[in-house]
Write a protein that holds these residues in place. Structure first.
Motif, short mmCIF file in Angstrom:
data_model
loop_
_atom_site.label_atom_id
_atom_site.label_comp_id
_atom_site.label_asym_id
_atom_site.label_seq_id
_atom_site.Cartn_x
_atom_site.Cartn_y
_atom_site.Cartn_z
N ALA A 1 0.71 -1.18 -0.05
CA ALA A 1 0.03 -0.07 -0.10
C ALA A 1 0.75 1.30 0.19
O ALA A 1 0.36 2.15 -0.75
N GLU B 1 1.74 2.81 -3.14
CA GLU B 1 0.66 3.43 -4.02
C GLU B 1 0.34 4.90 -3.12
O GLU B 1 -0.12 5.68 -4.32
N THR B 2 0.54 5.00 -1.89
CA THR B 2 0.19 6.15 -1.62
C THR B 2 1.26 7.15 -1.28
O THR B 2 0.95 8.24 -1.20
N ASP C 1 -6.20 5.98 -2.47
CA ASP C 1 -7.28 5.01 -1.97
C ASP C 1 -7.47 3.90 -2.80
O ASP C 1 -7.18 2.51 -2.45
N ALA D 1 -4.22 1.81 -3.71
CA ALA D 1 -3.65 1.10 -2.99
C ALA D 1 -4.36 -0.38 -2.54
O ALA D 1 -3.77 -1.37 -2.24
N GLU D 2 -5.96 -0.15 -2.51
CA GLU D 2 -6.65 -1.23 -2.41
C GLU D 2 -6.47 -2.26 -3.40
O GLU D 2 -6.54 -3.44 -3.36
N MET E 1 -3.25 -4.11 -3.02
CA MET E 1 -3.53 -5.11 -1.71
C MET E 1 -4.52 -6.35 -2.17
O MET E 1 -4.23 -7.46 -1.97
N PRO F 1 -7.28 1.61 2.74
CA PRO F 1 -6.05 1.79 2.13
C PRO F 1 -5.49 3.44 2.78
O PRO F 1 -4.38 3.54 2.93
N THR G 1 -2.88 3.54 7.07
CA THR G 1 -3.42 2.28 6.20
C THR G 1 -4.02 1.30 7.28
O THR G 1 -3.03 0.78 8.12
#
Length: 269
Positions: free
Chosen positions: A20, A23-24, A54, A57-58, A61, A94, A110
């Motif tokens: 995550a 991505e964040t 958001d 990242a989700e 995952m 996320p 997260t």
């Protein structure tokens, strides 16, 4: 799944936190403009934004879970649930604290939770912008800060008058809820706002003593439960039970402190 296999799930949850972050963090560093934000709610205290961070990242995952554990369910904030073909379901949030994220503030987290037949058994609260990570499961818990790992341990505080209280936003309490929260706020030593899931991490680590919130959803609280309990804290609902479904949550450093807060909040439950 064997006990040995179960033991591998918390390290996998920590791996999800790393995924995550990929991505964040760069999106947070680059800044979030208005065009990047979709408002899921109304204005004012109802403002509930979602960003590319958001969603992506989700998505990342979910892909990792599907590859490693195709029978596991997934319940996230941004996409439809994937039903489990067995006892385990992953709960994903996320970016918890998206309002802080979009303001360039560092206290967003997260949240990654693991449920066994609906019971939260492991959780990770990752704080990418601060380089911190908190985890807990039925075997214990720890947190990493500045590259050093330490066991989770609440403050042990028992007196409401000495407590450090946190809630995300006092304006999320309405009517009798606001009156009940104000009774608690007027009874404690100090109150801090705006920390979302990070407040629970610091409760488990001993620097916040009490968190009271309303309107939480499963992806908001599933990861918090094992972390708070791993630090020796208590987390339950406003009646003193463990029905989290109404979204009314109290977390406290000790059972005595929890009971004092419940006594002031129960009428608004």
């Amino acid at each position: 799944m064997t006990n040995q296999d179960r033991a591998a799930l918390t390290p996998f949850a920590l791996r999800l936190a790393e995924i995550a972050r990929g991505e964040t963090m760069h999106r947070w560093h680059e800044g979030i403009g208005a065009a990047d934000v979709e408002d899921k709610g109304g204005g004012g205290p109802d403002f509930d934004p979602v960003t590319d961070a958001d969603r992506e990242a989700e998505r990342a995952m979910r892909a990792a879970i599907e590859a490693a554990f195709p029978d596991h369910g997934i319940a996230g904030e941004e996409f439809p649930d994937r039903p489990a073909r067995g006892p385990f379901t992953w709960s994903l949030d996320p970016v918890d604290g998206t309002r802080s994220f979009t303001c360039g503030l560092p206290n967003w987290v997260t949240l990654i939770g693991l449920l066994d037949e609906g019971r939260a058994i492991a959780g990770v609260i990752d704080v990418p912008s601060l380089g911190e990570c908190y985890w807990g499961d039925e075997g214990g818990g720890a947190f990493v800060r500045a590259g050093r790992e330490a066991p989770l341990r609440t403050s042990g505080r028992t007196d409401l008058a000495e407590a450090r209280l946190s809630t995300t936003d006092p304006y999320l309490f309405q009517g009798a809820e606001r009156e009940a929260f104000e009774r608690v706020r007027a009874s404690v030593r100090t109150t801090r706002y705006g920390h979302d899931g990070y407040a629970y991490a610091r409760l488990a680590a001993g620097t916040i003593d009490l968190v009271i919130e309303s309107l939480l959803k499963p992806h908001d609280y599933n990861a918090l439960i094992p972390v708070v309990r791993a630090g020796g804290g208590v987390i339950g609902d406003w009646t003193g039970g463990e029905d989290f479904s109404p979204g009314k949550v109290i977390a406290a450093a000790t059972p005595r402190l929890f009971d004092q807060a419940v006594a002031l909040m129960r009428d608004a439950a």
